[in-house]
Design an enzyme around this catalytic site. Structure first.
Site, PDB file in Angstrom:
ATOM      1  N   LYS A 203     -10.273  12.817   7.887  1.00 26.81           N
ATOM      2  CA  LYS A 203      -9.858  12.457   9.240  1.00 26.81           C
ATOM      3  C   LYS A 203      -9.849  13.712  10.114  1.00 26.81           C
ATOM      4  O   LYS A 203      -9.581  14.803   9.618  1.00 26.81           O
ATOM      5  CB  LYS A 203      -8.436  11.881   9.209  1.00 26.81           C
TER       6      LYS A 203
ATOM      7  N   LYS B 278       0.855  -1.195   0.000  1.00 27.78           N
ATOM      8  CA  LYS B 278       0.000   0.000   0.000  1.00 27.78           C
ATOM      9  C   LYS B 278       0.883   1.235   0.000  1.00 27.78           C
ATOM     10  O   LYS B 278       1.658   1.453   0.932  1.00 27.78           O
ATOM     11  CB  LYS B 278      -0.914  -0.001   1.236  1.00 27.78           C
TER      12      LYS B 278
ATOM     13  N   ARG C 116      -7.742  -0.632   0.856  1.00 30.51           N
ATOM     14  CA  ARG C 116      -8.233  -1.855   0.208  1.00 30.51           C
ATOM     15  C   ARG C 116      -8.546  -1.600  -1.258  1.00 30.51           C
ATOM     16  O   ARG C 116      -8.484  -2.506  -2.082  1.00 30.51           O
ATOM     17  CB  ARG C 116      -9.446  -2.383   0.985  1.00 30.51           C
TER      18      ARG C 116
END
Ligand code: BES
Ligand code: ZN
Ligand code: ZN
Length: 502
Positions: free
Chosen positions: A275, A263, A350
């Site tokens: 965030k 990643k 993901r």
């Protein structure tokens, strides 16, 4: 595009060379400015320390494991008593830790010497020399781009041994491993604006090329042509273009074929699912530690004589909010045709990994391993010293666990509990990118499993281990680059998995 000047080198520590040599004791005493002397608990120390047990005890030094005491001398190098505790139950991990404590005890000394005492530790001369080299070089590694950035913190490490050939072989392996880890740490610590996806690919071309790897760089147009909807979706909010880097290590007559996927979210703001501006957000330059570990580990494979063929994929992009960013509810079509409804843009890891997993299955491969700072849940579960692992093949998982144990980058298995897969059901697409509030590390792995086409696979979640709040032995504070040693060891020991479905 990146509009700031290239103000500093993203990988400064890789530019200085520490001299590591195997020498006789006399030479070490002449040249070094600090010499380590192992001292067992409650035992008279060796004479070269220049004091006795009572003297040590009067200074509060008991020989406890990891304790150090610097003893100034009128002549020759300072002696550093290094506590080894009770004899017995020692291994290379202890040697590495103690070498690191020694190096940290004398932070201003530039020429360190360590005598090989392999018998005391029950390890071979070569393993002892390797562990000392790794421990000292990694404890003294630093990432610093301020005024005295050019000043090396360490000039030389002298390993005192009579059997130079065996010791020298260990030193060489230690040097290669430490150099790879230093690269991984540099990349993880470099600020995100300096280390953009484009720059990461440039670094991969530079260091990968020098290490004998084939390096292919895929830009946005190529990723569009390849149908990589995951990385492109995540990239949509960023002014920095994405890059996928494919690295190949191809030995003659390979004993196995491994794919490693990292990643490379160069900065994870969360995207539209922004965030909060807290401490964990401030660490999100390290959301590319998986990609850093894949690249860094692969730079060591040729020099360590790895016999397995390894293909690495670095999935590099920022995750940013903007007018062009992914919206909640958008549907992405991934490389393997799977459609994904994005219900949280902060579950971006993901998405970028999915395309590479699908690509990896398109070639013959014996095992696929992905490594990612994937879930905050993994940090909550294991803390900062243990990574999580899950997979569909017990052989791959077990090989990762053993590799991690032997290099002191521990990984621990979580269950890939398939009934939780329904948490990823979408009403309009094949799946969503968001599981429920609980078991977040497991639902993330179940998402990844949708892209591996039944091939032997394991996923390593390094969200916890990617950063440390304080240094400990050879581990550094800040972005750690965790995973480099793990992947090197996994590749070196790799055997085609016989284990069944997990
Ligand atoms: N990069 C983060 C995971 C992370 C968290 C790494 C803390 C290191 C430290 C990842 O992209 C993320 O934000 N994951 C979300 C997933 C959730 C929205 C399903 C998380 O863990 O909260
Ligand atoms: Zn995220
Ligand atoms: Zn992330």
């Amino acid at each position: 595009m990146n509009t700031i000047p290239r103000d500093f080198d993203p990988i400064p520590s890789t530019r200085y060379q520490v001299r590591v040599a195997v020498v006789p004791l006399k030479q070490a005493a002449d040249e070094a400015d600090a010499l380590a002397v192992p001292v067992a608990a409650g035992v008279e120390p060796p004479e070269e320390l220049g004091t006795d047990l009572a003297g040590l005890e009067s200074a509060g030094f008991t020989g406890k494991r990891g304790q150090t005491l610097v003893l100034p001398r009128a002549d020759g190098p300072v002696r550093v008593a290094v506590g080894i505790g009770d004899r017995g139950e020692a291994d290379a991990t202890l040697v590495r830790d103690l070498a690191a404590e020694f190096a940290r005890a004398v932070p201003w000394h530039k020429k360190l010497a360590v005598e090989v005492a392999s018998e005391d530790f029950g390890v071979s001369v070569a393993d002892f020399a390797q562990a000392v080299t790794e421990g000292v070089l990694l404890a003294r590694w630093r990432y610093f781009v301020g005024r005295d950035a050019e000043q090396p913190t360490l000039e030389s490490l002298l390993i005192v041994a009579s059997d130079d050939d065996t010791a020298a072989a260990g030193v060489e392996r230690g040097r290669i491993v430490a150099a790879a880890c230093s690269l991984g740490r540099d990349l993880a610590n470099c600020p995100a604006t300096t280390l953009s996806a484009v720059r990461m690919a440039e670094v991969a071309a530079e260091v990968g090329g020098a290490a004998g790897l084939e390096v292919e760089i895929f830009d946005k147009e190529q990723l569009i042509a390849m149908g990589c909807g995951g990385i492109l979706g995540v990239n949509r909010g960023s002014v920095e273009p994405p890059r996928m880097v494919r690295l190949r290590y191809q030995p003659a007559d390979p004993t196995g074929r491994i794919a490693l996927i990292g990643k490379g979210v160069m900065y994870d703001s969360g995207g539209i699912s922004l965030k909060p501006s807290d401490e964990s957000h401030a660490q999100m330059k390290n959301d590319m530690t998986g990609a850093a570990a894949v690249l860094a580990s692969m730079t060591a494979l040729r020099d360590l004589g790895c016999t397995a063929a390894v293909t690495g994929y670095l999935m590099c992009t920022d995750n940013m909010p903007s007018g062009s960013a992914m919206k909640l509810g958008d549907v992405l079509t991934m490389r393997n045709g799977t459609t994904v409804e994005v219900l949280n843009t902060d579950a971006e890891g993901r998405l970028v990994m999915a395309d590479a997993l699908a690509l990896a299955t398109e070639e013959p491969v014996d095992a696929i391993v992905d490594i990612a700072t994937l879930t905050g849940a993994c940090l909550r579960t294991f803390g900062v010293e243990i990574a999580g692992v899950m997979g569909n093949n017990s052989g791959v998982v077990e090989q990762l666990r053993r590799a991690g144990d032997s290099v002191d980058e521990p990984v621990w298995e979580l269950p890939l509990h398939r009934s939780y897969r329904s948490q990823l059901d979408s009403t309009i697409a094949d799946l969503t990118n968001m599981g429920g509030v609980n078991a977040g590390s497991i639902t993330a792995a179940l998402f990844l499993e949708e892209f591996i086409d039944g091939k032997p696979w394991a996923h390593v979640d390094i969200a916890g281990t990617a950063q440390l709040p304080a240094p400990r032995t050879w581990r550094n504070k800040g972005a750690t680059g965790f995973g480099t040693k793990l992947l090197i060891e996994f590749a070196l020991r790799f055997a085609r998995p016989t284990g069944g479905a997990a």
